[in-house]
Structures are given as C-alpha cells and as structure tokens.
Enzyme design. Structure first.
Site, PDB file in Angstrom:
ATOM      1  N   GLY A 243     170.568 101.644 116.786  1.00 44.48           N
ATOM      2  CA  GLY A 243     170.107 102.344 115.591  1.00 44.48           C
ATOM      3  C   GLY A 243     171.150 102.631 114.527  1.00 44.48           C
ATOM      4  N   GLU A 284     172.730  99.984 122.749  1.00 45.23           N
ATOM      5  CA  GLU A 284     172.036  98.742 122.393  1.00 45.23           C
ATOM      6  C   GLU A 284     172.060  98.492 120.883  1.00 45.23           C
ATOM      7  OE1 GLU A 284     168.563  98.706 125.850  1.00 45.23           O
ATOM      8  OE2 GLU A 284     168.135  99.590 123.899  1.00 45.23           O
ATOM      9  N   PRO A 285     173.214  98.275 120.296  1.00 42.68           N
ATOM     10  CA  PRO A 285     173.233  98.023 118.852  1.00 42.68           C
ATOM     11  C   PRO A 285     172.692  96.638 118.530  1.00 42.68           C
ATOM     12  CG  PRO A 285     175.423  97.731 119.765  1.00 42.68           C
ATOM     13  CD  PRO A 285     174.543  98.167 120.911  1.00 42.68           C
ATOM     14  N   GLY A 286     171.910  96.533 117.487  1.00 37.17           N
ATOM     15  CA  GLY A 286     171.414  95.225 117.041  1.00 37.17           C
ATOM     16  C   GLY A 286     171.826  95.003 115.604  1.00 37.17           C
ATOM     17  N   ARG A 287     171.149  95.748 114.712  1.00 37.60           N
ATOM     18  CA  ARG A 287     171.391  95.616 113.277  1.00 37.60           C
ATOM     19  C   ARG A 287     172.879  95.731 112.903  1.00 37.60           C
ATOM     20  NH1 ARG A 287     167.590  97.175 109.551  1.00 37.60           N
ATOM     21  NH2 ARG A 287     166.533  98.264 111.235  1.00 37.60           N
ATOM     22  N   ARG A 324     161.302  92.005 105.376  1.00 30.92           N
ATOM     23  CA  ARG A 324     161.609  93.439 105.335  1.00 30.92           C
ATOM     24  C   ARG A 324     161.249  94.134 104.019  1.00 30.92           C
ATOM     25  NH1 ARG A 324     166.030  95.351 105.772  1.00 30.92           N
ATOM     26  NH2 ARG A 324     165.576  97.180 107.026  1.00 30.92           N
ATOM     27  N   CYS A 355     152.108  83.090  98.671  1.00 31.45           N
ATOM     28  CA  CYS A 355     150.888  83.502  97.978  1.00 31.45           C
ATOM     29  C   CYS A 355     150.550  84.944  98.304  1.00 31.45           C
ATOM     30  CB  CYS A 355     149.746  82.590  98.392  1.00 31.45           C
ATOM     31  SG  CYS A 355     149.551  81.290  97.217  1.00 31.45           S
ATOM     32  N   GLU A 356     151.413  85.848  97.923  1.00 31.40           N
ATOM     33  CA  GLU A 356     151.219  87.287  98.122  1.00 31.40           C
ATOM     34  C   GLU A 356     151.903  87.973  96.954  1.00 31.40           C
ATOM     35  OE1 GLU A 356     149.863  89.233 100.638  1.00 31.40           O
ATOM     36  OE2 GLU A 356     149.165  87.406 101.618  1.00 31.40           O
ATOM     37  N   TYR A 384     167.080  91.117 111.618  1.00 32.94           N
ATOM     38  CA  TYR A 384     165.635  91.151 111.406  1.00 32.94           C
ATOM     39  C   TYR A 384     165.212  90.324 110.192  1.00 32.94           C
ATOM     40  CZ  TYR A 384     166.476  94.964 114.645  1.00 32.94           C
ATOM     41  OH  TYR A 384     166.916  95.698 115.720  1.00 32.94           O
TER      42      TYR A 384
HETATM   43  C1  LIG Z   1     164.945  99.767 122.566  1.00 29.75           C
HETATM   44  C2  LIG Z   1     165.737  99.351 121.400  1.00 29.75           C
HETATM   45  N1  LIG Z   1     167.054  99.174 121.554  1.00 29.75           N
HETATM   46  C3  LIG Z   1     167.819  98.760 120.520  1.00 29.75           C
HETATM   47  C4  LIG Z   1     167.281  98.516 119.285  1.00 29.75           C
HETATM   48  C5  LIG Z   1     168.182  98.027 118.199  1.00 29.75           C
HETATM   49  O1  LIG Z   1     168.222  98.881 117.122  1.00 29.75           O
HETATM   50  P1  LIG Z   1     169.205  98.577 115.922  1.00 29.75           P
HETATM   51  O2  LIG Z   1     168.989  97.175 115.532  1.00 29.75           O
HETATM   52  O3  LIG Z   1     168.788  99.530 114.863  1.00 29.75           O
HETATM   53  O4  LIG Z   1     170.594  98.849 116.403  1.00 29.75           O
HETATM   54  C6  LIG Z   1     165.912  98.699 119.066  1.00 29.75           C
HETATM   55  C7  LIG Z   1     165.327  98.427 117.763  1.00 29.75           C
HETATM   56  O5  LIG Z   1     164.178  98.548 117.483  1.00 29.75           O
HETATM   57  C8  LIG Z   1     165.112  99.141 120.172  1.00 29.75           C
HETATM   58  O6  LIG Z   1     163.806  99.328 120.037  1.00 29.75           O
END
Ligand SMILES: Cc1ncc(COP(=O)(O)O)c(C=O)c1O
Length: 431
Positions: A243, A284-287, A324, A355-356, A384
């Site tokens: 997050g 669990e970092p993603g973004r 997004r 087409c939106e 994303y």
């Molecule tokens: C369970 C879980 N872990 C990790 C993430 C990754 O979040 P972020 O990309 O904001 O770091 C998410 C995103 O929806 C999630 O649902």
C-alpha cells in the site's frame, strides 16, 4: 535519476525515449530496471537487514511478466500471487514455489490444487469456506500447507474507495467478531491438513500516512494476545500487506522506513511486554516497487479543437493500456518526449482511441502545442497499467521493454491482430 532531459529529449534509464518509440512502436510500456532494483535495495537495507525474520513478497498483481518475476527472484524476494494465472506465470518463470504466497477472496478449487501441487510457501485464507476446501484438497493429496488468515481490521485508510481494502465493509478478509474469527482460528490450529502461522491484512493502496498501519497493527496484536490466551498458540507470522504510496503528480513519496519503523517498534515492544518471540513480519509492496519505474509512450494522432471549449489531443492507446484514469479518476503527469524543453503554453485534454467518452488519460494539462506524430510520455504507469490492460475494441496490448543504463530489452512482444483471435472458435453451425 532514471528520468532526465538531454537536448530537449526525454531519456529514461539512459535510453532516448523517442528512439525507443521508433524502434519498438507505440504505445509502448517501458520499465527501468535500475529503478526497480533501487526499491528492492531500499527495502533490503531498511527492513530485511535491519529486522531479523522478515520477508518482502512483491505483490505481482502490480506488474506480472516472466521477466519481472525473474528480476524479483534474482533480488532474492518472495512474491504474492492472487490467481491461478499469476501462480502459473511464476511457476513457468522458474520462481521457487516456497517463496510464493497466495492471496485472493475466492480462490477456485482448481487454483488451490495448483498451489498445493506446486508446494507453494503459504496460502492466505480469505474466507470461512476456504479452510474446509483446502483441507479436502490436502487430504486427497496427503500434504499439509502453511496458512495464514486474512482479517479485515476495520481500518479506513484515506485513499480512493476502490483501493481501500481493510475497512469492515469489504469483500476481503474474515470479520473480527469473536463468534466468527475464534472458531475459525481454532479450526485451523487443530487441523491435520494445515499448519496455521498467523494473520494477514492489507489496509489499502497509495497511502502516505502510517496511522492506518499502526491502527491495523493494534487490531492484529489483540488477536495475537487472544489467540494465545484462548488456545495457548503463539502466532508465528504477521503479514501486513502493501500500500505504500508513490508519486503520480505532486505527491511526496515517503521512504519505506517511515511506514515500517513505527510498526516494528510497536511490535517489538508488544512482544517484549507479552514475553513472546516476535512473529515473522512479511510485507507485500506492489505499486511502490514498479509504479515509478514504468512510463508509457504514445504517438499523437488527431487533434480536435472545440473553440472556446477544449482541445483534445488523441493518442494511439488509452483505457486499454491504462484503465486507472477511467476506473479511479487517477491523475498522471506527461510530456512531449521529443520537445521536453519547449514551454507548455497550451491547455489540452489527452484522450485515448477507445469508443468511450470516459477514455481520457489526462484532463486540462499544459503542453507545448502538440502536433500529429509527436511522442507523448506518461509517467508512473508501471503499476496496474500493463497488468490491467484489456483488448477492448480489439486493440492489441502494447509491447513491454525493460531498460537499464541505456540498454533496452524486449520482455513482452506487442500483440498482433492474430493474437486477438487465438481463442476464438467459429462453431460448425456458423461455418
Ligand atoms: C493483499 C494485498 N497485498 C498487497 C497489495 C499491493 O498493494 P500496493 O500495490 O498498493 O503496494 C494489494 C493490493 O491491492 C493487496 O490486496
């Protein structure tokens, strides 16, 4: 800085973006290996090496391709997957199964079977029906899986409603009412087929304040204490999700330590007070790993001026490669990649080709007067973007390249029109 201007041209991780557009075509996703690696290095020094018994599981929903997963693997990290497709991609990329954690609010029996057969590290159980389902699969296969329970900590983080996940009214996680959570915990502790490790939560995405993380931790600590009191069971692992916010426009990115240090301090203090060993901590970092590491290049096509109203600049992609803005009203920054030194004198709206009417990438942004054929770059599209891309209007999904210090490499080729038809069947009745 991976982003720099040289002679009016945007360079990204040492590569001339206008040359990349000419070589690979547009739309084009570009990822900087240097930027991705620097985020992992930051996490290594401020978290993994600072606190023992910790892990980083990259949330690969943010950007999942075999090459990216190889990079994560090389950096020694774990991954979080949320579907059979992501799991399959990871396994095919050669990702070590024991470093894979599986999240998701409605895992299908076939997805759980794939996970059990592969022997992945952890399954994050997200609902009351999932334990018996997983147990039946484990019984059949004669194995025991490591599990955590995803809980809904009831914390309202300040972000877009679609990316708040930890509030009470959420499709994710197990509710915390005593009559719900404790029977579930007891069942997992006593199960012959799972090895219960602890709890997981994720409060939301694109966060800049550490308060919700600390609030959610308090909730989890209450569970840790109560689980010990009721069942004599010491929680061995806490997964606190991802997050961490990134820069899209004017935001100031906070270092990971801003979020993690207070959490670890509070957790250590709690464990000392309770006289228990600190559970393992997983994030669990993603973004924040890939968001700023990615940019998208487009070619400007038609330009429409409605006198006294608005000027539309159309590009050759749009909501199919970046949903997004349409989905969350997300805002981005961009520039004309070959005219970066020119003054931004015109207010325009950059739109896609779908087409939106809602297919607008950027509203009311200032640019130098754009011409057809200009290359337009959008920043911070790494998370994303590709992973949410679609074939709406039968637009092929763009190519993805990885760049590092001036060297580009293709990691996903551009879809062809034939690719769009690979799954389609004309039944005999229509031949
Ligand atoms: C369970 C879980 N872990 C990790 C993430 C990754 O979040 P972020 O990309 O904001 O770091 C998410 C995103 O929806 C999630 O649902």
């Amino acid at each position: 800085m991976v982003k720099e201007i040289r002679n009016g041209i945007l360079f990204f991780d040492g590569c001339d973006t206008t040359a990349l557009a000419a070589q690979y075509g547009t739309p084009l996703y570009i990822f900087s290996e240097t930027e991705i690696v620097s985020r992992f290095s930051e996490l290594r020094s401020c978290f993994l090496e600072k606190y023992y018994n910790t892990r980083v599981a990259y949330a690969c929903k943010a950007f999942c391709t075999p090459a990216m997963l190889r990079l994560v693997m090389r950096e020694g990290m774990c991954i979080d997957v949320v579907s059979g497709g992501e799991l399959y991609t990871a396994l095919r990329a050669g990702f070590p199964p024991e470093r894979i954690e599986f999240n998701g609010n409605n895992k299908l029996p076939s997805e759980l079977e794939l996970a059990v057969d592969a022997g992945i590290g952890r399954i994050i159980i997200d609902g009351l029906q999932e334990l018996p389902l997983l147990e039946s699969i484990c019984r059949k296969k004669g194995v025991r899986m490591n599990v955590l329970y995803r809980i809904t900590p009831g914390v309202k983080a300040s972000t877009h409603d679609y990316i708040v996940t930890g509030k009470k009214d959420s499709k994710f996680g197990i509710p915390l009412e005593d009559t719900v959570i404790y029977p579930a915990v007891e069942a997992a502790i006593r199960s012959e087929f799972v090895n219960f490790l602890g709890f997981h939560y994720h409060v939301g995405s694109q966060l800049f304040d550490n308060t919700p993380y600390l609030q959610a931790l308090e909730v989890a600590l209450g569970l840790v204490r109560e689980t010990r009191k009721r069942f004599g069971f010491s929680v061995r692992e806490l997964n606190i999700g991802g997050g961490y916010g990134i820069r899209y426009t004017g935001e100031e990115r906070r270092p990971y330590s801003y979020f993690l240090d207070p959490v670890m301090t509070r957790l250590n203090q709690f464990c000392a007070d309770e006289g228990i060993e600190r559970p393992a901590v997983v994030i669990e970092p993603g973004r924040s790993i890939v968001g700023e590491a990615g940019i998208t290049l487009y070619t400007v096509g038609s330009i429409k001026e409605i006198p006294g109203v608005r000027k539309y600049i159309s590009v050759d992609g749009g909501m199919t490669d970046n949903i997004r803005p349409a989905l969350y009203q997300a805002v981005y920054k961009g520039m004309l990649a070959g005219r970066a030194d020119e003054p931004a004198t015109e207010q325009v709206t950059v739109c896609g080709k779908c087409c939106e009417s809602g297919d607008l990438l950027m509203r009311d942004v200032m640019l130098p007067p754009a011409r057809s054929g200009d290359i337009f770059a959008v920043f911070s599209t790494g998370a994303y973007g590709y992973s949410m891309a679609s074939n709406y209007n039968h637009n092929p999904i763009p190519a993805v390249i990885l760049v590092k210090e001036g060297r580009p490499e293709l990691i996903v080729r551009r879809q062809t029109y034939d690719d769009l038809l690979t799954c389609a069947v004309i039944p005999d009745s229509l031949k």
